[in-house]
Design an enzyme around this catalytic site. Structure first.
Site, PDB file in Angstrom:
ATOM      1  CE  LYS A  27      73.537  38.500 -20.357  1.00 25.33           C
ATOM      2  NZ  LYS A  27      74.422  39.618 -19.752  1.00 25.33           N
ATOM      3  NE  ARG A  97      74.867  40.633 -23.918  1.00 23.75           N
ATOM      4  CZ  ARG A  97      73.495  40.508 -24.541  1.00 23.75           C
ATOM      5  NH1 ARG A  97      73.495  39.808 -25.627  1.00 23.75           N
ATOM      6  NH2 ARG A  97      72.356  40.750 -23.637  1.00 23.75           N
ATOM      7  N   GLY A 106      75.927  42.194 -10.641  1.00 25.51           N
ATOM      8  CA  GLY A 106      77.265  42.329  -9.722  1.00 25.51           C
ATOM      9  C   GLY A 106      78.361  41.562 -10.714  1.00 25.51           C
ATOM     10  CG  MET A 108      83.019  43.170 -16.504  1.00 23.62           C
ATOM     11  SD  MET A 108      84.009  42.902 -17.936  1.00 23.62           S
ATOM     12  CE  MET A 108      82.963  42.572 -19.201  1.00 23.62           C
ATOM     13  NE  ARG A 341      67.121  38.560 -17.411  1.00 26.86           N
ATOM     14  CZ  ARG A 341      68.068  39.608 -16.728  1.00 26.86           C
ATOM     15  NH1 ARG A 341      69.178  39.095 -16.497  1.00 26.86           N
ATOM     16  NH2 ARG A 341      67.856  40.762 -16.703  1.00 26.86           N
ATOM     17  CG  HIS A 457      70.596  47.993  -9.851  1.00 25.22           C
ATOM     18  ND1 HIS A 457      70.481  48.312  -8.568  1.00 25.22           N
ATOM     19  CD2 HIS A 457      71.076  46.774 -10.119  1.00 25.22           C
ATOM     20  CE1 HIS A 457      71.192  47.391  -7.866  1.00 25.22           C
ATOM     21  NE2 HIS A 457      71.728  46.385  -8.811  1.00 25.22           N
ATOM     22  NE  ARG A 563      57.460  29.973  22.106  1.00 24.02           N
ATOM     23  CZ  ARG A 563      56.894  30.636  20.894  1.00 24.02           C
ATOM     24  NH1 ARG A 563      55.573  30.860  20.988  1.00 24.02           N
ATOM     25  NH2 ARG A 563      57.538  30.298  20.065  1.00 24.02           N
ATOM     26  NE  ARG A 619      57.332  25.551  26.354  1.00 25.40           N
ATOM     27  CZ  ARG A 619      58.549  26.488  25.804  1.00 25.40           C
ATOM     28  NH1 ARG A 619      59.446  25.943  24.956  1.00 25.40           N
ATOM     29  NH2 ARG A 619      58.209  27.627  25.925  1.00 25.40           N
ATOM     30  CB  SER A 769      57.168  18.749  19.792  1.00 27.48           C
ATOM     31  OG  SER A 769      57.219  19.859  19.168  1.00 27.48           O
ATOM     32  CG  ASN A 773      64.023  27.982  18.737  1.00 32.00           C
ATOM     33  OD1 ASN A 773      64.521  27.600  17.436  1.00 32.00           O
ATOM     34  ND2 ASN A 773      63.160  28.659  19.096  1.00 32.00           N
ATOM     35  CG  ASP A 774      65.990  25.241  24.584  1.00 30.07           C
ATOM     36  OD1 ASP A 774      66.977  26.086  24.815  1.00 30.07           O
ATOM     37  OD2 ASP A 774      64.804  25.371  25.144  1.00 30.07           O
ATOM     38  CB  CYS A 865      57.437  23.513  18.310  1.00 26.60           C
ATOM     39  SG  CYS A 865      58.678  22.784  19.696  1.00 26.60           S
ATOM     40  CE1 TYR A 885      53.755  19.688  15.406  1.00 23.85           C
ATOM     41  CE2 TYR A 885      53.166  17.300  15.684  1.00 23.85           C
ATOM     42  CZ  TYR A 885      53.280  18.522  16.230  1.00 23.85           C
ATOM     43  OH  TYR A 885      53.898  18.624  17.453  1.00 23.85           O
TER      44      TYR A 885
HETATM   45  P1  ADP Z   1      72.920  42.660 -18.512  1.00 20.49           P
HETATM   46  O1  ADP Z   1      72.889  41.200 -18.150  1.00 20.49           O
HETATM   47  O2  ADP Z   1      73.359  43.879 -17.661  1.00 20.49           O
HETATM   48  O3  ADP Z   1      71.620  43.159 -19.099  1.00 20.49           O
HETATM   49  P2  ADP Z   1      73.481  42.576 -21.412  1.00 20.49           P
HETATM   50  O4  ADP Z   1      74.939  41.900 -21.618  1.00 20.49           O
HETATM   51  O5  ADP Z   1      72.459  42.010 -21.436  1.00 20.49           O
HETATM   52  O6  ADP Z   1      73.902  42.933 -19.574  1.00 20.49           O
HETATM   53  O7  ADP Z   1      73.527  44.002 -22.244  1.00 20.49           O
HETATM   54  C1  ADP Z   1      73.809  45.269 -21.659  1.00 20.49           C
HETATM   55  C2  ADP Z   1      73.105  46.088 -22.744  1.00 20.49           C
HETATM   56  O8  ADP Z   1      73.878  46.166 -24.051  1.00 20.49           O
HETATM   57  C3  ADP Z   1      71.786  45.643 -22.866  1.00 20.49           C
HETATM   58  O9  ADP Z   1      70.887  46.775 -23.328  1.00 20.49           O
HETATM   59  C4  ADP Z   1      71.882  45.030 -24.401  1.00 20.49           C
HETATM   60  O10 ADP Z   1      70.600  44.727 -25.153  1.00 20.49           O
HETATM   61  C5  ADP Z   1      72.897  45.404 -24.923  1.00 20.49           C
HETATM   62  N1  ADP Z   1      73.856  44.539 -25.686  1.00 20.49           N
HETATM   63  C6  ADP Z   1      74.381  43.655 -25.434  1.00 20.49           C
HETATM   64  N2  ADP Z   1      74.911  42.787 -26.882  1.00 20.49           N
HETATM   65  C7  ADP Z   1      74.799  43.780 -27.666  1.00 20.49           C
HETATM   66  C8  ADP Z   1      75.099  43.655 -29.126  1.00 20.49           C
HETATM   67  N3  ADP Z   1      75.640  42.753 -29.644  1.00 20.49           N
HETATM   68  N4  ADP Z   1      74.399  44.729 -29.895  1.00 20.49           N
HETATM   69  C9  ADP Z   1      73.493  45.713 -29.287  1.00 20.49           C
HETATM   70  N5  ADP Z   1      73.423  45.680 -27.899  1.00 20.49           N
HETATM   71  C10 ADP Z   1      73.863  44.935 -27.153  1.00 20.49           C
HETATM   72 MG    MG Z   2      70.727  41.867 -20.488  1.00 15.99          MG
HETATM   73 MG    MG Z   3      63.000  24.791  24.894  1.00 17.68          MG
END
Ligand code: ADP
Ligand code: MG
Ligand code: MG
Length: 930
Positions: A27, A97, A106, A108, A341, A457, A563, A619, A769, A773-774, A865, A885
């Site tokens: 990011k 962020r 997963g 924060m 990204r 999600h 086999r 085999r 070959s 597994n074995d 194999c 192979y």
């Molecule tokens: P995630 O990786 O879960 O998308 P983000 O940090 O990208 O987490 O963002 C969570 C949400 O908050 C997204 O919708 C993002 O666009 C928004 N957001 C993050 N930073 C800002 C900011 N500076 N101003 C406004 N919205 C933001």
């Molecule tokens: Mg995001």
């Molecule tokens: Mg065997």
């Protein structure tokens, strides 16, 4: 610079770049890159992943030096934004962020509007002349901060909000007025005070410090660790923290927030794809609170913003030469980009986009091949609903991730894991999923959610995992308390079967027949390119003509393992087989073998035909003979019954002699007993019959290259003994039928001694070959049939208390003995060696086998194999170890072909790089010599 921990971005210039993902996280690096590209990005700064690692080394504290650096950058941000952090008239607000090298669900969750407190909220209200907006921000901030930093679940806050909404009889958050929000904020603060016995933190500096610490801590939360483990992401990368000026999408109807992709991540089509909400902030779009609008409508709502967005995202795609997944916010008609990204995508779209981008001259063929993850194309080989099947659709949702899946309904992630470990197919049904559900999604065949859009999600994660997903299916009413959902007056309970059609968004009652899709179009093109790069051959493990045909369709260049024992389990054959085993004399045994001969021959004719022109490795009989006989316990019961009933004498004595033979053949450890070449050595007439069948199956019109493989050899002498018989019979048949067949005699290397003595064995064997597994079983001394339990345990030891074995809590405390850990221990095993080749041990045995075998016989043909043959990492290993192979199950063949191409391309890249480096060095040397 050695000790720089904070990188600023803003006003068209950034200290970071896209290449600095290791240091700034994905990011942060991309925010810097976009800033440098003069794309409108709210300014801010990124604290490096190195700081995160220092945080852990420093026992969970940020060292003063880094804190000072943060302070300096905050001042810089204040100057640039002309706002002041904590100022009661014109407060600076930021988002905090997380973001590591790899995007990781997963970690924060983001905290928005940080810097608000009872004073600054008034400043924000005054400055924006919008009190409602200011308090909307404040209530969001308290919720997010409390949830992710203070550990008070957001549900408590949502409850208060919902209560107010229902009291006022309104549906949408946007209908709450200023008084409502004032009321809610007060309630929120009361809640925090009650739960923490302390007021909500008011000082912005403290808020920021707490949030930064929380991001760092979240690197080691169980969700993040689980994700890293399941995606083989190292634990020591650390996360960066991005602190960025807030822009507000919730300032009214000239403001908005949205997300999009530059191409359709599901199909790969080059088209508008995304969603937005007017007057909303942050996660509102993906959280499924209001139903978002399609990007097409932005053209009407905000024409100039729309145009700018399209321009920017096109530029981004071209710049990064890949599909972009972006986030944006519009504040009072001003567009800001908040993230970009490379977009996660289905296998279908990954393949299409890769091929399209080559045609658009954006990327090279090599790049296209590297773009598609081999494991991912498994999805393409996944079933679709049989077009001829008739079925009833009971509900429709969004087609969030394609393919089809049938399974039993479950309503929570843990249950999904439980049932799937029992081998049951499950469909995970949730209102919406969150990162807490990842393990359940992983275990499920398909996912169905009642809420959320195409970028929810559930949808994003399912696409990435290659699971069928139907999202936002609001026809269904889920009752999580009683584990059931209802739709159209029907009730579906846990354990009931449903089928999902992820390509159409359909939910279907009951089981529906599924089918494998066609492998043409972009997929065919990419595979052809892959074949032009790869050097290692790809064969299939196939025992019957039907599988051989599937394998050919998938691109197999021969059979690496047939086999033969599978041929004898058929109902009409196992009887003869039993009689053959029970025979008391060689003559008797030969009589039954003669009956088996034409059947065996017929199988080979079919296989050879399907593999016309390609080698077929056959085999000879491998399993212990008692596998063809009834179980001893069953026979004992039967004999006793017959005796009690004074049944027919003939039948009784037949069963008795069967029992006697079964007892005779009984082994304490069949895996290490009379099996493999040992059977053929003790009963050479079996080997003779099999070889005769193979050689007689040779037909004029089909070109055949049989490779006759002796199983479970550990000594050269065993190989020699069997080879003598094979050659003798093969020559005899050819003479008799006046045929000429090019055949090889070789062996499986599946015992450590065979690998070590490969030089000797290669004196006899014309090919090896590796039966991994074995070889894995015997190298570790793990029985594959029994190892499942403790391997699972070995892979989870890190989740457990080293002291007492209790399962650790999220905060790494042990609920049983109250010990608290700073970091998790390592697992005993990090992978299942029966799925992923153990390169350290088994791999070394293989290398020894290759080296010593080729030492004796330069042109020794070498293949693999085992199950590992289709695993991308093993394919790479085999290529680098000089194999001819790999052979794998038919459905994994395209994966092996792609992996085999990728390893060559990567090798070429490495070679080019080192040539370049050597060239540069050479130039320098020449220069200095002058
Ligand atoms: P995630 O990786 O879960 O998308 P983000 O940090 O990208 O987490 O963002 C969570 C949400 O908050 C997204 O919708 C993002 O666009 C928004 N957001 C993050 N930073 C800002 C900011 N500076 N101003 C406004 N919205 C933001
Ligand atoms: Mg995001
Ligand atoms: Mg065997």
């Amino acid at each position: 610079m050695a000790n720089k921990y904070v990188y600023f971005f803003g006003a068209g210039k950034a200290e970071g770049r896209a290449e600095m993902k290791d240091l700034l996280g994905g990011k942060g690096a991309n925010l810097a890159e976009m800033t440098n590209l003069k794309i409108p990005v709210p300014p801010g700064f990124t604290i490096t992943t190195e700081a995160c690692n220092i945080f852990y080394r420093n026992r969970g504290r940020v060292p003063k030096g880094i804190t000072d650096e943060v302070g300096k950058n905050l001042r810089r941000l204040e100057k640039l934004s002309r706002k002041k952090f904590g100022d009661r008239n014109n407060p600076l607000l930021v988002s905090v962020r997380s973001g590591s090298r790899f995007s990781m669900p997963g970690m924060m969750d983001t905290v928005l509007n940080l810097g608000l407190n009872d004073n600054t909220v008034k400043g924000l209200a005054k400055k924006s002349e919008n009190e409602r907006f200011a308090f909307d921000c404040y209530r969001r901030f308290i919720t997010m901060f409390s949830d992710v930093v203070l550990g008070i679940p957001k549900e408590y806050f949502e409850e208060i909000l919902e209560k107010r909404k229902s009291e006022k009889d309104i549906d949408l958050d946007t209908d709450l007025d200023t008084d409502d929000l004032l009321f809610i904020v007060k309630k929120f603060k009361d809640l925090v005070k009650k739960r923490l016995k302390k007021p909500f933190p008011q000082a912005p500096d403290r808020q920021l410090k707490m949030a930064i610490d929380a991001v760092f801590r979240s690197w080691n939360n169980p969700r993040a660790k689980y994700y890293r483990k399941s995606h083989s992401i190292p634990d020591n990368l650390g996360t960066a923290v991005n602190i960025q000026l807030m822009v507000f999408g919730n300032m009214g109807n000239d403001s908005a927030t949205g997300v999009g992709f530059t191409r359709n991540p599901s199909t790969g089509a080059k088209e508008l794809y995304g969603e937005y909400l007017l007057n909303a902030q942050g996660e509102d779009v993906v959280a499924g609170i209001r139903t978002p609008k399609g990007l097409k409508e932005l053209k009407k709502d905000m024409p100039s913003v729309f145009k700018e967005l399209i321009d920017i995202t096109k530029r981004l795609e071209k710049h990064y030469r890949d599909v972009q997944d972006y986030e944006f916010t519009v504040e009072n008609d001003h567009l800001y980009m908040l993230q970009t990204r490379s977009g996660k995508r289905t296998a279908t779209s990954a393949v299409k986009i890769a091929v399209d981008m080559v045609k658009e001259k954006l990327i090279s063929k090599e790049a296209a091949i590297l773009r598609v993850e081999p494991a991912q194309i498994d999805q393409l080989l996944h079933p679709i609903i049989d077009p001829n099947a008739s079925y009833t659709v009971i509900a429709k949702g969004l087609p969030a991730s394609p393919g089809a899946a049938t399974g039993m309904v479950v309503f929570n992630a843990d249950r999904a894991v439980e049932l799937s470990t029992e081998g049951k197919p499950v469909i995970l049904v949730r209102k919406e999923t969150s990162p807490d559900d990842i393990h359940g999604m992983d275990a499920a065949k398909g996912i169905l959610t009642a809420k959320g859009g195409m970028t929810s999600h559930a949808a994003v994660v399912a696409r990435q995992m290659g699971k069928t997903c139907v999202a936002g299916c609001d026809d269904i009413e889920i009752d999580e308390m009683t584990n059931r959902f209802s739709v159209q007056g029907k009730t579906i309970m846990e354990g009931d079967f449903i089928t999902l059609n992820g390509s159409m968004g359909e939910v279907i009652l009951g089981e529906v027949p599924l089918m494998t899709p066609e492998l043409t179009g972009a997929f065919g093109v990419l595979m052809k390119w892959a074949d032009s790069f790869r050097k290692i051959g790809v064969r299939a493990n196939a025992d019957v003509p039907r599988d051989a045909q599937v394998a050919r369709d998938f691109g197999a260049e021969g059979i690496g393992l047939c086999r033969t024992e599978h041929m004898f389990f058929a109902e009409d054959r196992v009887n003869i087989m039993q009689k053959m085993i029970l025979a008391k004399t060689v003559e008797d045994r030969k009589k039954y073998l003669d009956m088996l001969l034409p059947m065996q021959k017929k199988d080979f004719v079919g296989l050879f035909k399907a593999m016309d022109g390609y080698p077929v490795t056959i085999r000879l009989l491998d399993p212990p003979l008692h596998e063809f006989l009834p179980k001893m316990e069953d026979l004992m019961v039967e004999v006793t019954k017959l005796e009690l009933l004074h049944a027919d004498k003939g039948l009784l004595s037949e069963k008795k002699s069967l029992l006697a033979r079964v007892e005779e053949l009984h082994e304490f450890n069949p895996m290490l007993g009379l099996r493999g070449c040992r059977v053929g050595i003790l009963y050479p007439e079996i080997t003779r019959m099999q070889v005769r069948a193979i050689m007689e199956a040779a037909k004029k019109k089909v070109k055949i290259y049989p490779e006759i493989m002796i199983p479970l050899v550990s000594m050269k002498e065993e190989m020699q003994a069997q080879k003598e018989i094979v050659v003798q019979v093969a020559e005899e048949v050819q003479r008799k039928f006046k045929t000429k067949v090019k055949y090889l005699v070789g062996t499986m290397i599946e015992l450590p001694r065979a690998a070590i003595c490969a030089d000797k064995i290669a004196e006899e064997a014309e090919f090896f070959s590796f039966g991994t597994n074995d070889l894995t079983q015997t190298a570790y001394g793990f029985s594959r049939d029994d190892a499942g339990k403790f391997i699972m345990e070995y892979m989870n030891t890190a989740e457990k208390c080293v002291g007492c074995g209790g399962i650790l809590e999220k905060d790494l405390s042990c609920p049983d003995c109250k010990r608290v850990y700073e970091q998790r221990a390592d697992n005993i095993l990090n992978f299942d060696p029966f799925q992923t080749l153990d390169q350290a041990g088994v791999g070394d045995l293989i290398k020894i086998g290759v080296e010593r075998g080729r030492g004796t016989r330069k042109d020794l043909k070498i293949g693999i194999c085992g199950e590992h043959g289709g695993d991308p990492a093993s394919v790479e290993f085999c290529h680098l170890s000089g194999f001819d192979y790999v052979s794998c199950s038919p459905y994994r063949i395209p994966i092996a072909r792609l992996s085999a191409a990728q390893v060559v391309i990567k090798e070429n890249m490495r070679n080019r790089a080192s040539r370049k480096a050597a060239g540069a060095k050479g130039k320098k040397r020449r220069k200095s010599a002058r």
